[in-house]
Write a protein that holds these residues in place. Structure first.
Motif, PDB file in Angstrom:
ATOM      1  N   CYS A 102       0.834  -1.199   0.000  1.00  0.00           N
ATOM      2  CA  CYS A 102       0.000   0.000   0.000  1.00  0.00           C
ATOM      3  C   CYS A 102       0.870   1.251   0.000  1.00  0.00           C
ATOM      4  O   CYS A 102       2.048   1.221   0.372  1.00  0.00           O
ATOM      5  CB  CYS A 102      -0.941   0.003   1.200  1.00  0.00           C
ATOM      6  N   CYS A 150       2.354   2.373   3.530  1.00  0.00           N
ATOM      7  CA  CYS A 150       3.571   1.667   3.951  1.00  0.00           C
ATOM      8  C   CYS A 150       4.777   2.134   3.151  1.00  0.00           C
ATOM      9  O   CYS A 150       5.884   2.244   3.681  1.00  0.00           O
ATOM     10  CB  CYS A 150       3.384   0.155   3.792  1.00  0.00           C
ATOM     11  N   CYS A 167       4.996  -3.962   3.589  1.00  0.00           N
ATOM     12  CA  CYS A 167       3.545  -4.144   3.664  1.00  0.00           C
ATOM     13  C   CYS A 167       3.212  -5.617   3.429  1.00  0.00           C
ATOM     14  O   CYS A 167       3.853  -6.290   2.611  1.00  0.00           O
ATOM     15  CB  CYS A 167       2.865  -3.273   2.603  1.00  0.00           C
ATOM     16  N   HIS A 180      -7.319  -3.539   3.775  1.00  0.00           N
ATOM     17  CA  HIS A 180      -6.525  -2.828   4.772  1.00  0.00           C
ATOM     18  C   HIS A 180      -5.399  -3.740   5.243  1.00  0.00           C
ATOM     19  O   HIS A 180      -5.662  -4.834   5.755  1.00  0.00           O
ATOM     20  CB  HIS A 180      -7.386  -2.407   5.970  1.00  0.00           C
ATOM     21  N   CYS A 181      -4.162  -3.299   5.078  1.00  0.00           N
ATOM     22  CA  CYS A 181      -3.034  -4.123   5.508  1.00  0.00           C
ATOM     23  C   CYS A 181      -2.911  -4.082   7.029  1.00  0.00           C
ATOM     24  O   CYS A 181      -3.504  -3.227   7.704  1.00  0.00           O
ATOM     25  CB  CYS A 181      -1.740  -3.649   4.847  1.00  0.00           C
ATOM     26  N   CYS A 189      -1.403  -0.668   8.626  1.00  0.00           N
ATOM     27  CA  CYS A 189      -2.339   0.457   8.681  1.00  0.00           C
ATOM     28  C   CYS A 189      -3.453   0.200   9.689  1.00  0.00           C
ATOM     29  O   CYS A 189      -3.903   1.118  10.383  1.00  0.00           O
ATOM     30  CB  CYS A 189      -2.925   0.724   7.299  1.00  0.00           C
ATOM     31  N   CYS A 229      -5.558   3.055   4.510  1.00  0.00           N
ATOM     32  CA  CYS A 229      -4.759   2.141   3.693  1.00  0.00           C
ATOM     33  C   CYS A 229      -5.172   2.304   2.237  1.00  0.00           C
ATOM     34  O   CYS A 229      -6.315   2.025   1.869  1.00  0.00           O
ATOM     35  CB  CYS A 229      -4.973   0.699   4.156  1.00  0.00           C
TER      36      CYS A 229
END
Length: 416
Positions: free
Chosen positions: A16, A19, A26, A32-33, A36, A43
């Motif tokens: 992302c 990151c 990441c 959404h990672c 985040c 994200c």
């Protein structure tokens, strides 16, 4: 511990944007990672992933309050052709970005010309005239957010950066679908958005020098697959629109942005080299012909492309010296008042020269490095700051040691 096996580092290509900006790895989990999610950050994934996913609505503005709401219909592709982005009323955050664009971002685009007034007044009007131009409005939001982040010099949660990227991602998807159907009604919006893409490409703050040459080993994402110099393909993209609808744009409100005469004319705007510094630097450029003139192994079409690229570069160096006047403080520093005097070279070099760059042809990269020297002298246009040095750094890394003496002067201009 001596002898212990070192764990291999696995690079990520699809991480992302948040990151990337934080320079951490990441896990690429969507939407959404993990990083985040843990930090409570927005994200946002890059151009390629989001454009491919065809996100269906305007990006939400973080922490925004809606002034008036209207549920947008999903924007999807159609076999009958591209559809307009849905109309909706804008929230307070978006109105704030539009205000920032008109009052601060647009006037900052290039202090050497009055073109910023076109960006300030005419381009927003084109964007607001119809839903088909909504991608242009999103592009204005994106660049306004980046300029706001630049002005603040702090964005601890990367809110402005991720917001800008989110707007740009959504806009690019619509732009790409509209481009094949270019006509007299949408060519001005397409041309203006292509210009915004140039700004966004140069000023996005999470890039590094690896972004400018994609050899597959970088962890950066690129919106143009198949090109090893994606930034240059983005810049030259507006020329394709201009070639298709030049007369329409020439007769509209964006006409002053095209300039007078033919930019491919080798004598375009040139004057005599009057200063000793200008003559010295033109001599450095002229010496570059020796890199390929006597090379019996190089095909004629490659030599012709290099000749043309260098001739245009000598012309544009001359125009920059004439426009800048005397060196600042008696040094080699020049205040180049109009960035277009430098960027014009990227539009006029032959396609064959771009191919040589993509092939890492040393002579082409050396010519590019001298263009970078001009860019390194730009200190008054916010989105161009550091671009020349970043491209020069990437170019230096692609050249073998035997070629380094040829780029010592550009490196010295960059402060190496």
């Amino acid at each position: 511990m001596a002898g212990a096996a070192r764990r291999a580092h696995t690079k990520t290509r699809n991480g992302c944007m948040t990151c990337k900006a934080r320079r951490i790895k990441c896990d690429e989990r969507k939407p959404h990672c993990v990083n985040c999610t843990r930090k409570g950050l927005e994200c946002v994934f890059g151009f390629q992933q989001l454009a491919g996913a065809r996100h269906s609505s305007y990006p939400p503005s973080p922490n925004s309050q809606t002034v008036a709401s209207a549920s947008p219909q999903p924007w999807t592709s159609s076999t009958s052709g591209p559809r307009s982005l849905p109309k909706q009323l804008y929230d307070a955050s978006e109105l704030g970005l539009l205000h920032h664009w008109s009052t601060e971002a647009a006037p900052s685009l290039n202090s050497g010309t009055a073109h910023w007034r076109i960006w300030q007044m005419d381009v927003p009007m084109i964007a607001l005239q119809s839903g088909a131009s909504s991608y242009l409005l999103l592009g204005l939001f994106a660049v306004a957010a980046l300029h706001k982040a630049y002005k603040l010099e702090r964005d601890p949660n990367y809110t402005l950066i991720t917001t800008a990227t989110h707007y740009q991602n959504t806009a690019i998807a619509a732009f790409r679908q509209t481009l094949p159907t270019i006509n007299d009604g949408n060519c001005e919006a397409l041309f203006a958005f292509a210009g915004l893409m140039v700004i966004f490409t140069f000023c996005t703050p999470h890039w590094s020098h690896v972004r400018f040459f994609d050899d597959g080993s970088s962890s950066e994402d690129h919106e143009l697959e198949g090109s090893t110099v994606p930034w240059l393909r983005v810049v030259r993209g507006s020329q394709l629109i201009l070639m298709s609808k030049h007369n329409t744009i020439k007769n509209g409100p964006l006409a002053p942005m095209l300039g007078e005469g033919d930019i491919r004319d080798f004598d375009y705007g040139t004057s005599k080299l009057e200063s000793a510094l200008a003559r010295e630097e033109d001599g450095r450029l002229e010496a570059l012909y020796g890199l390929w003139a006597d090379d019996l192994t190089m095909p004629k079409h490659a030599k012709d492309a290099l000749d043309a690229a260098l001739k245009y570069l000598r012309r544009d160096f001359t125009n920059c010296h004439v426009a800048a006047g005397k060196p600042v403080g008696g040094s080699s520093a020049l205040l180049i008042p109009d960035l277009s005097l430098i960027l014009i070279w990227l539009f006029v070099v032959p396609e064959e020269f771009v191919v040589l760059m993509e092939q890492r042809q040393p002579q082409a990269l050396i010519v590019l490095s001298y263009w970078c020297a001009m860019m390194c002298r730009v200190t008054h246009v916010w989105y161009a700051e550091g671009v020349g040095k970043a491209i020069l750094t990437a170019t230096r890394m692609k050249l073998g040691e035997e070629w380094i003496p040829w780029v010592e002067w550009p490196l010295s201009v960059a402060g190496w």
